[in-house]
Design a protein around this motif. Structure first.
Motif, mmCIF file in Angstrom:
data_model
loop_
_atom_site.group_PDB
_atom_site.id
_atom_site.type_symbol
_atom_site.label_atom_id
_atom_site.label_comp_id
_atom_site.label_asym_id
_atom_site.label_seq_id
_atom_site.Cartn_x
_atom_site.Cartn_y
_atom_site.Cartn_z
ATOM 1 N N ILE A 21 0.845 -1.204 0.000
ATOM 2 C CA ILE A 21 0.000 0.000 0.000
ATOM 3 C C ILE A 21 0.876 1.249 0.000
ATOM 4 O O ILE A 21 0.627 2.206 -0.739
ATOM 5 C CB ILE A 21 -0.969 -0.009 1.197
ATOM 6 N N GLY A 22 1.920 1.240 0.817
ATOM 7 C CA GLY A 22 2.842 2.382 0.860
ATOM 8 C C GLY A 22 3.513 2.625 -0.481
ATOM 9 O O GLY A 22 3.633 3.757 -0.937
ATOM 10 N N ALA A 23 3.950 1.556 -1.142
ATOM 11 C CA ALA A 23 4.577 1.684 -2.458
ATOM 12 C C ALA A 23 3.578 2.232 -3.476
ATOM 13 O O ALA A 23 3.930 3.067 -4.320
ATOM 14 C CB ALA A 23 5.125 0.342 -2.922
ATOM 15 N N GLY A 24 2.335 1.789 -3.393
ATOM 16 C CA GLY A 24 1.299 2.283 -4.304
ATOM 17 C C GLY A 24 1.035 3.769 -4.103
ATOM 18 O O GLY A 24 0.911 4.524 -5.070
ATOM 19 N N VAL A 25 0.951 4.189 -2.855
ATOM 20 C CA VAL A 25 0.713 5.606 -2.548
ATOM 21 C C VAL A 25 1.882 6.460 -3.053
ATOM 22 O O VAL A 25 1.680 7.520 -3.645
ATOM 23 C CB VAL A 25 0.485 5.803 -1.035
ATOM 24 N N LEU A 26 3.111 5.995 -2.844
ATOM 25 C CA LEU A 26 4.278 6.742 -3.331
ATOM 26 C C LEU A 26 4.291 6.818 -4.858
ATOM 27 O O LEU A 26 4.616 7.867 -5.425
ATOM 28 C CB LEU A 26 5.564 6.093 -2.828
ATOM 29 N N ALA A 27 3.942 5.727 -5.526
ATOM 30 C CA ALA A 27 3.930 5.721 -6.990
ATOM 31 C C ALA A 27 2.886 6.692 -7.533
ATOM 32 O O ALA A 27 3.155 7.450 -8.473
ATOM 33 C CB ALA A 27 3.661 4.312 -7.508
ATOM 34 N N VAL A 28 1.693 6.698 -6.959
ATOM 35 C CA VAL A 28 0.645 7.622 -7.411
ATOM 36 C C VAL A 28 1.068 9.069 -7.138
ATOM 37 O O VAL A 28 0.894 9.941 -7.981
ATOM 38 C CB VAL A 28 -0.709 7.298 -6.741
ATOM 39 N N GLY A 29 1.650 9.316 -5.984
ATOM 40 C CA GLY A 29 2.134 10.657 -5.665
ATOM 41 C C GLY A 29 3.197 11.120 -6.639
ATOM 42 O O GLY A 29 3.192 12.269 -7.087
ATOM 43 N N ALA A 30 4.117 10.225 -7.005
ATOM 44 C CA ALA A 30 5.161 10.575 -7.969
ATOM 45 C C ALA A 30 4.554 10.892 -9.334
ATOM 46 O O ALA A 30 4.988 11.825 -10.007
ATOM 47 C CB ALA A 30 6.175 9.442 -8.087
ATOM 48 N N LEU A 31 3.546 10.138 -9.739
ATOM 49 C CA LEU A 31 2.901 10.402 -11.022
ATOM 50 C C LEU A 31 2.168 11.744 -11.024
ATOM 51 O O LEU A 31 2.153 12.454 -12.025
ATOM 52 C CB LEU A 31 1.925 9.284 -11.380
#
Length: 107
Positions: free
Chosen positions: A20-30
Motif C-alpha cells: 500500500i505504501g509503495a502504491g501511494v508513493l507511486a501515485v504521488g510521484a505520477l
C-alpha cells in the motif's frame, strides 16, 4: 544479534502495508511528475541553483509566468529540460503544476 520471528499473519500484514505504501508513493510521484511541455514549477535545492534559476527558467523558449507560493520557485511554461540534467547539473527540481494551484507575480 537477535532475530525477530513473525507469525504468518504478521508477515502478511507487513507485506500488505509495504505494498500500500509503495502504491501511494507511486501515485504521488505520477501526480507530481512534470509534463514534457506545459506549465512547470522549478524549485532550487541549493544556493547556486537559486542564483541560476531565473536564467534557466527563461532559456530554451520558456516563459516565466510567476513566482511560486513557496519561496524561490518559479512557474514557467514551455519545454522541460531533461530531469537528470536539471537535478544533477543545476540542483533544481521540476514539478507538475495544477491549474490555478500556484499564485504569484513574476518579478
Amino acid at each position: 544479534m537477535t532475530t525477530i520471528e513473525l507469525s504468518a499473519t504478521a508477515r502478511r500484514h507487513l507485506l500488505d502495508t509495504l505494498q500500500i505504501g509503495a502504491g501511494v508513493l507511486a501515485v504521488g510521484a505520477l501526480l507530481l511528475a512534470p509534463p514534457a511541455k506545459g506549465t512547470i514549477a522549478f524549485y532550487p535545492l541549493t544556493v547556486s541553483a537559486k542564483r541560476s534559476l531565473p536564467m534557466l527558467a527563461t532559456s530554451e523558449g520558456r516563459k516565466l509566468l510567476s513566482k511560486t507560493a513557496l519561496a524561490n520557485g518559479y512557474i514557467v511554461t514551455g519545454t522541460r529540460p531533461a530531469f537528470a540534467d536539471l537535478l544533477f547539473n543545476h540542483g533544481i527540481i521540476a514539478l507538475a503544476v495544477a491549474d490555478g494551484g500556484c499564485i504569484g507575480t513574476a518579478k
